[in-house]
Structures are given as structure tokens and as C-alpha cells.
Design a protein around this motif. Structure first.
Motif, PDB file in Angstrom:
ATOM      1  N   GLU A 179      42.530  39.020  41.915  1.00  0.00           N
ATOM      2  CA  GLU A 179      42.773  39.410  40.532  1.00  0.00           C
ATOM      3  C   GLU A 179      44.130  40.090  40.378  1.00  0.00           C
ATOM      4  O   GLU A 179      44.903  39.780  39.462  1.00  0.00           O
ATOM      5  N   SER A 180      44.446  41.022  41.290  1.00  0.00           N
ATOM      6  CA  SER A 180      45.729  41.711  41.190  1.00  0.00           C
ATOM      7  C   SER A 180      46.892  40.837  41.647  1.00  0.00           C
ATOM      8  O   SER A 180      48.022  40.984  41.170  1.00  0.00           O
ATOM      9  N   ILE A 181      46.635  39.894  42.563  1.00  0.00           N
ATOM     10  CA  ILE A 181      47.702  39.029  43.060  1.00  0.00           C
ATOM     11  C   ILE A 181      48.083  37.973  42.022  1.00  0.00           C
ATOM     12  O   ILE A 181      49.267  37.720  41.766  1.00  0.00           O
ATOM     13  N   LEU A 182      47.075  37.363  41.408  1.00  0.00           N
ATOM     14  CA  LEU A 182      47.308  36.274  40.464  1.00  0.00           C
ATOM     15  C   LEU A 182      47.403  36.739  39.017  1.00  0.00           C
ATOM     16  O   LEU A 182      47.834  35.983  38.137  1.00  0.00           O
ATOM     17  N   GLY A 183      46.969  37.979  38.762  1.00  0.00           N
ATOM     18  CA  GLY A 183      46.967  38.477  37.397  1.00  0.00           C
ATOM     19  C   GLY A 183      45.846  37.901  36.564  1.00  0.00           C
ATOM     20  O   GLY A 183      45.909  37.891  35.328  1.00  0.00           O
ATOM     21  N   ARG A 184      44.781  37.432  37.214  1.00  0.00           N
ATOM     22  CA  ARG A 184      43.651  36.843  36.506  1.00  0.00           C
ATOM     23  C   ARG A 184      42.446  36.846  37.440  1.00  0.00           C
ATOM     24  O   ARG A 184      42.591  36.930  38.665  1.00  0.00           O
ATOM     25  N   ARG A 185      41.270  36.722  36.883  1.00  0.00           N
ATOM     26  CA  ARG A 185      40.055  36.677  37.679  1.00  0.00           C
ATOM     27  C   ARG A 185      39.690  35.239  38.049  1.00  0.00           C
ATOM     28  O   ARG A 185      39.849  34.325  37.229  1.00  0.00           O
ATOM     29  N   VAL A 186      39.206  35.086  39.278  1.00  0.00           N
ATOM     30  CA  VAL A 186      38.730  33.775  39.748  1.00  0.00           C
ATOM     31  C   VAL A 186      37.290  33.925  40.206  1.00  0.00           C
ATOM     32  O   VAL A 186      36.796  35.032  40.433  1.00  0.00           O
ATOM     33  N   GLY A 187      36.603  32.797  40.364  1.00  0.00           N
ATOM     34  CA  GLY A 187      35.207  32.819  40.774  1.00  0.00           C
ATOM     35  C   GLY A 187      35.044  32.987  42.275  1.00  0.00           C
ATOM     36  O   GLY A 187      36.003  32.887  43.050  1.00  0.00           O
ATOM     37  N   ASP A 211      36.935  27.951  39.116  1.00  0.00           N
ATOM     38  CA  ASP A 211      36.551  28.395  37.781  1.00  0.00           C
ATOM     39  C   ASP A 211      37.033  29.818  37.565  1.00  0.00           C
ATOM     40  O   ASP A 211      37.521  30.481  38.479  1.00  0.00           O
ATOM     41  N   SER A 212      36.901  30.275  36.349  1.00  0.00           N
ATOM     42  CA  SER A 212      37.372  31.607  35.981  1.00  0.00           C
ATOM     43  C   SER A 212      36.371  32.680  36.388  1.00  0.00           C
ATOM     44  O   SER A 212      35.157  32.492  36.294  1.00  0.00           O
ATOM     45  N   GLY A 213      36.900  33.827  36.814  1.00  0.00           N
ATOM     46  CA  GLY A 213      36.041  34.953  37.143  1.00  0.00           C
ATOM     47  C   GLY A 213      35.396  35.604  35.941  1.00  0.00           C
ATOM     48  O   GLY A 213      34.480  36.419  36.092  1.00  0.00           O
ATOM     49  N   ASP A 214      35.844  35.233  34.751  1.00  0.00           N
ATOM     50  CA  ASP A 214      35.241  35.815  33.547  1.00  0.00           C
ATOM     51  C   ASP A 214      33.761  35.462  33.439  1.00  0.00           C
ATOM     52  O   ASP A 214      32.998  36.157  32.758  1.00  0.00           O
ATOM     53  N   ARG A 215      33.348  34.391  34.114  1.00  0.00           N
ATOM     54  CA  ARG A 215      31.938  34.002  34.092  1.00  0.00           C
ATOM     55  C   ARG A 215      31.063  34.932  34.930  1.00  0.00           C
ATOM     56  O   ARG A 215      29.840  34.837  34.892  1.00  0.00           O
ATOM     57  N   TYR A 216      31.693  35.807  35.715  1.00  0.00           N
ATOM     58  CA  TYR A 216      30.952  36.612  36.686  1.00  0.00           C
ATOM     59  C   TYR A 216      31.143  38.110  36.464  1.00  0.00           C
ATOM     60  O   TYR A 216      30.997  38.908  37.384  1.00  0.00           O
TER      61      TYR A 216
END
Length: 387
Positions: A304-312, A344-349
Motif C-alpha cells: 500500500e505504501s509502496i504503490l500508493g494504493r491497496r491490493v488484494g 484486484d483492489s484491496g478496497d474489497r478487503y
């Protein structure tokens, strides 16, 4: 001799010649609906851009190593995951094999993402959709399926989803899509916009256009089958690594050459299975690595901190294997490229893998795995356990 009814005639479902020698099941109305349904799905593809291939920011400590890492961002599909490709292929396969009509209820066994995508395509062509899934599936994914017009049928025993799906399909006269059997055959591995073809096209102008490794997880096994077959078909030296969660049957089944091996339900949503699924083609896999569940989740948290976004979490599993391969290439003094999938996006989790209380309830200690990732990013040294 009595001839068959001419094309374009009346459309009885069972037109039989006087001597019983001809049976005509042609239904022009069904063929018209089929053509319309296929056109809708193909038009959806025509409107869609390909997903991005992202360069991972390599640590400065690896600046002279000549190693590049890429993530194929499948989260940008309209239904938000890698499974969008599979769902499209499964629907086209079922339509063109005559399994779906305008009166068919579509049934699928799914832990979430495939069901989201299949619900999307079912609604597109006007068919009802039911997802049979473990009761522990994340609430976010249940909501996504329902938002696409699907219905969720929850079962307490994850191993029962196959039989329950078949039962429901028989009960309502529907069609069980069975992604775990048909994933490897529904996707054209030679080309036709499959993920392997897309990856190699997008790498064409990079300094290492033919990757040393492609790293994926296995849920149905369809993605690894597609990529493994494609590289052999094209004559590429690329090797395929499958990263597998704790307890999954894929790893021991592949290691021992025993497709009857069983395991436990995976705690990394979307990958790992309690049985070796029919779509998993072991001979096209060059390496398998079992990844601790806490490592998968620790990695996804750090990304999350490396890519600037959440992943699954399945992306975390594959990235753990990627970092290990980078360490091996560095130690061997070998440059090259590695490709994996941002599934997929980490927003699902948000209420599961990104919730500290939920993670603690699983008994996972993320600290040592997160520390290994941080060390890699800081100095380029990989000390993570292979699991």
C-alpha cells in the motif's frame, strides 16, 4: 427419402420425418438470441481498453542489477479483477456450446471475484445469476455480486460448493458454469486477447522484452494454464512460477505428481483450493512456491505504501514469490524481467485483511514478514522465508 425441414421454416423443437429418420431441433429464435448475446459481449470487449502493465519501483540497492519487475493491473477491468477475462471466456464458451438460452439461470461456484464478473455478463445478456460460495466470503464481495444483479447462495462447508451448484442447476433447469473445470479450455491460450498475449505485447519495447519469469497464483488454474501454454506455443524461454497459499492442494499435488491430493480451504481469497482443480495443468508449471498466509497479508499491507494504493491478498502471495526470485537473480548476477499480476483492489478487503482485529483473529503475526519487505525496499536484500 424425406428431407429435413428447409432453413427458415417453422421452429418446432422436435420436428420428425414420417419415417422417424430425421429429427430437427433448430430454433431460429434461440439462434437469434445467441447471436445477440455474443454480440453484446464482444461489443463490451471492443469498448474496453487493455489493462496497464506497471513498473515496480525497484530498490536503489538493486540499481545495477539489471532486474525489472512489472505488475499487470487487472483491477482496472470494469468488474475490478483478473476474473473479468475468465468470465467473458466462460460465457462465450457456454453460449457457443449451446449451454445457455434466453431462459437459462446461470449457476457458479465462486469465492467472490469470478461471481462478480459472471454476474456482470449475465445481467448484460438478460440471464439470472446465482453464486454458490462459502459463508466466510468477504461482505464486500457479496455486496459487489448483488450490485451486479446476482444472488448469493452461501454454504457452510466450502467443499460442498461444487455439489450444491450442480444441485441448484438441476433443480431450476439452469446451467452450472463450473469455472474450475472449464477455465483452461474456455480461454484460447494461442491468442485472442488472452492475458499472456497482452503481457508480451506490452513488454515489447522494454529492455528485457521476454521475461525470465511470470508469477501467478492458482484458483481455477486457468491463468497458469493459459500462460504456460502460450510461452511454449511461442517458443519463449520464459518460466512460470505458481505461488500457492498454506494448505492448498495445488502445491503438494504438483510436487508429488498426484492430482488426487487434497488440502484445506484457503485463507487467501481467490487462490488456493482444497483439491487440485481440473483446470490446473501441472506440466506447464516450472516452479511452485508455498507462501505463508501471514507473508501474503504482510506483503499486501506493505505494498500500500509502496504503490500508493491497496491490493488484494493474492497479489501479496505472488509478490512474495517475486521478491524471492529477484534475490536469486541478484545472487546469480543475472539480469532480466519478472511479471506478476495485480489481481484486484484491496478496497474489497477493508473489513478483513486490512482490519487489524480480523487479522489477529486468524492468528497471523505479520511483523517479521513486513520487516523483510521493508528491508528489501530499503537496501535490496531479500531475507524472506520461502515458506
Amino acid at each position: 427419402m424425406t428431407s429435413a425441414r428447409p432453413a427458415g421454416g417453422a421452429s418446432g423443437a422436435n420436428d420428425t420425418a414420417d419415417d422417424g429418420s430425421v429429427v430437427d431441433r433448430a430454433r431460429p429464435a434461440d439462434r437469434a438470441w445467441l447471436a445477440h448475446a455474443v454480440r453484446l459481449i464482444e461489443a463490451d470487449l471492443q469498448r474496453s481498453a487493455d489493462t496497464h502493465l506497471l513498473r515496480f519501483p525497484m530498490p536503489s540497492g538493486l540499481a545495477g542489477a539489471g532486474i525489472d519487475l512489472y505488475l499487470k493491473d487487472e483491477s482496472t477491468h470494469v468488474t475490478g479483477s483478473l476474473k473479468h477475462r475468465l468470465a467473458r471466456s466462460l460465457f462465450l464458451y457456454a453460449l457457443c456450446n449451446g449451454a445457455l438460452t434466453e431462459r437459462t439461470t446461470v449457476i457458479e461456484s465462486s469465492s467472490g471475484s469470478t461471481a462478480v464478473s459472471e454476474a456482470y455478463f449475465a445481467r448484460m445478456i438478460g440471464l439470472p445469476f446465482v453464486a454458490v460460495m462459502p459463508a466466510g466470503t468477504s461482505p464486500e464481495k457479496v455486496a459487489l455480486i448483488q450490485a451486479q444483479g446476482g444472488r448469493c447462495h452461501l454454504v457452510d462447508d466450502p467443499a460442498a460448493i461444487y455439489a450444491e451448484s450442480r444441485r441448484l442447476a438441476a433443480e431450476c433447469g439452469g446451467h452450472y458454469m463450473d469455472q474450475f473445470t472449464y477455465a483452461e479450455r474456455a480461454t484460447d491460450w494461442r491468442g485472442n486477447n488472452n492475458i499472456a498475449e497482452s503481457i508480451f505485447a506490452q513488454l515489447a519495447l522494454e529492455r528485457h522484452p521476454i521475461p525470465d519469469w511470470v508469477v501467478v497464483g492458482a484458483g481455477t488454474g486457468g491463468t497458469s494454464a493459459t500462460i504456460g501454454r502460450y510461452v511454449r506455443y511461442r517458443g519463449y524461454p520464459t518460466r512460470l512460477c505458481v505461488a500457492d497459499p498454506e494448505g492448498s492442494a495445488f502445491f503438494p499435488g504438483w510436487r508429488d505428481g498426484d492430482p488426487t491430493r487434497t488440502g484445506t480451504p484457503s485463507r487467501i481469497e481467490g487462490i488456493g483450493r482444497p483439491r487440485v482443480e481440473p483446470s490446473f495443468i501441472g506440466p506447464v508449471v516450472d516452479r511452485m512456491q508455498r507462501v505463508p498466509d501471514a507473508a501474503s497479508v504482510g506483503m499486501m499491507r506493505e505494498l500500500e505504501s509502496i504503490l500508493g494504493r491497496r491490493v488484494g491478498p493474492s497479489t501479496g502471495t505472488s509478490m512474495w514469490a517475486c521478491f524471492g526470485l529477484i534475490g536469486e537473480m541478484r545472487d546469480a548476477g543475472v539480469g532480466g524481467s519478472i511479471v506478476t499480476l495485480l489481481c484486484d483492489s484491496g478496497d474489497r478487503y477493508a473489513e478483513t485483511y486490512f482490519d487489524d482485529g480480523w487479522v489477529a483473529a486468524q492468528g497471523w503475526d505479520l511483523a517479521p514478514y513486513r520487516a523483510a519487505v521493508r528491508e528489501f525496499i530499503a537496501i535490496g536484500a531479500w531475507t524472506g522465508s520461502a515458506g
